[in-house]
Each structure stands twice: as structure tokens, then as C-alpha cells.
Write a protein that holds these residues in place. Sequence first.
Motif, PDB file in Angstrom:
ATOM      1  N   LYS A  81       0.827  -1.204   0.000  1.00  0.00           N
ATOM      2  CA  LYS A  81       0.000   0.000   0.000  1.00  0.00           C
ATOM      3  C   LYS A  81       0.857   1.248   0.000  1.00  0.00           C
ATOM      4  N   THR A  83       0.416   5.361   1.371  1.00  0.00           N
ATOM      5  CA  THR A  83      -0.431   6.290   2.120  1.00  0.00           C
ATOM      6  C   THR A  83       0.066   7.713   1.946  1.00  0.00           C
ATOM      7  N   ASP A  85      -0.183  10.582   4.419  1.00  0.00           N
ATOM      8  CA  ASP A  85      -0.562  10.668   5.829  1.00  0.00           C
ATOM      9  C   ASP A  85      -1.362  11.907   6.195  1.00  0.00           C
ATOM     10  N   GLY A  88      -4.912  11.211   5.234  1.00  0.00           N
ATOM     11  CA  GLY A  88      -5.472   9.911   5.560  1.00  0.00           C
ATOM     12  C   GLY A  88      -5.795   9.062   4.345  1.00  0.00           C
ATOM     13  N   SER A  90      -5.209   6.157   1.764  1.00  0.00           N
ATOM     14  CA  SER A  90      -4.528   4.874   1.695  1.00  0.00           C
ATOM     15  C   SER A  90      -4.878   4.223   0.365  1.00  0.00           C
ATOM     16  N   THR A 135       9.567   6.433   3.229  1.00  0.00           N
ATOM     17  CA  THR A 135       8.773   7.653   3.422  1.00  0.00           C
ATOM     18  C   THR A 135       9.491   8.821   2.779  1.00  0.00           C
TER      19      THR A 135
END
Length: 143
Positions: A81, A83, A85, A88, A90, A135
Motif C-alpha cells: 500500500k 499512504t 498521511d 489519511g 490509503s 517515506t
Amino acid sequence: MVKKSVRNKAISSVLGTVIVLAITIALGGLLYAYSQGMFSNLTQNTNINVQAKIIVNPSTNDSYLQLTLVNNGNLGINITKVTIDSNGISIPINVYLPPGQQYSNTFPLTSKMIAGETYTVTVYGNSNNKPVVETMNVLASTV
């Protein structure tokens, strides 16, 4: 009684020095090759390069995530997955990325993104039952 002469058999000190130098140079060469990554195929590593862009169309307010993943390691990675952040978001992905391969896709985003804002994009996956997480901060831009 006749004494036999005993003759000691050994290598000369010069030949011994040459052998010790040869062993030292060989070990030094192996250490150098290992430190330069020449034996990287003997070690297992995961290394995923993530490139992401968030594009906002100002006339329609539609947003897209352009994602490119490159597996620079020597193990395959299952991407599960992505995301974003701060909103929110996903995005489920089920992609197997073999070593040396690349995956690219563009995903429409359901949340409104603002051009000029920075968003945190995180890619989740696993390799050999170990988690892989990458990230990065991405600046949203207009078309």
C-alpha cells in the motif's frame, strides 16, 4: 660409532617473507573488494527507490499521485500500500517488484490536494517476511 649428519630442512627467510607478503596482499585485496561491494550478491539487501509527484489540476481541482518504484536491492519486494498521511489517503497496491525492476502508475486521489503544500507519502511492503517502509515528503504542484 659413526655420527650421521643431520640436515635441517626449512625454507629460507627470503622465501618465507615473500609468502607472508603474498598472503597479506591477497587478504587486503579481498577486504578491499568486499568494502567496495563486489560481493554484494552474497549479501541479501532490500533497497527501493521511490519517486512520487502529486499533481493538482487547478481548473478541475482533481489530484493525482504519480508513483515510480525501482528495486535496487537483490531481493524481491511485495508492495502492499501507499499512504498520504496528512489526508489519511490509503491506496492498496498488490505489486511484486523483482530485483532491478521498475513499477510506475498514476493514481487519482479522492481528497482535495493543495498545490504548494507538502505531503508525506509512505510506501509499505515486505521482503522475506520483513517489513519494507519508505517515506518521503512530496510538494504538490500544478499541471
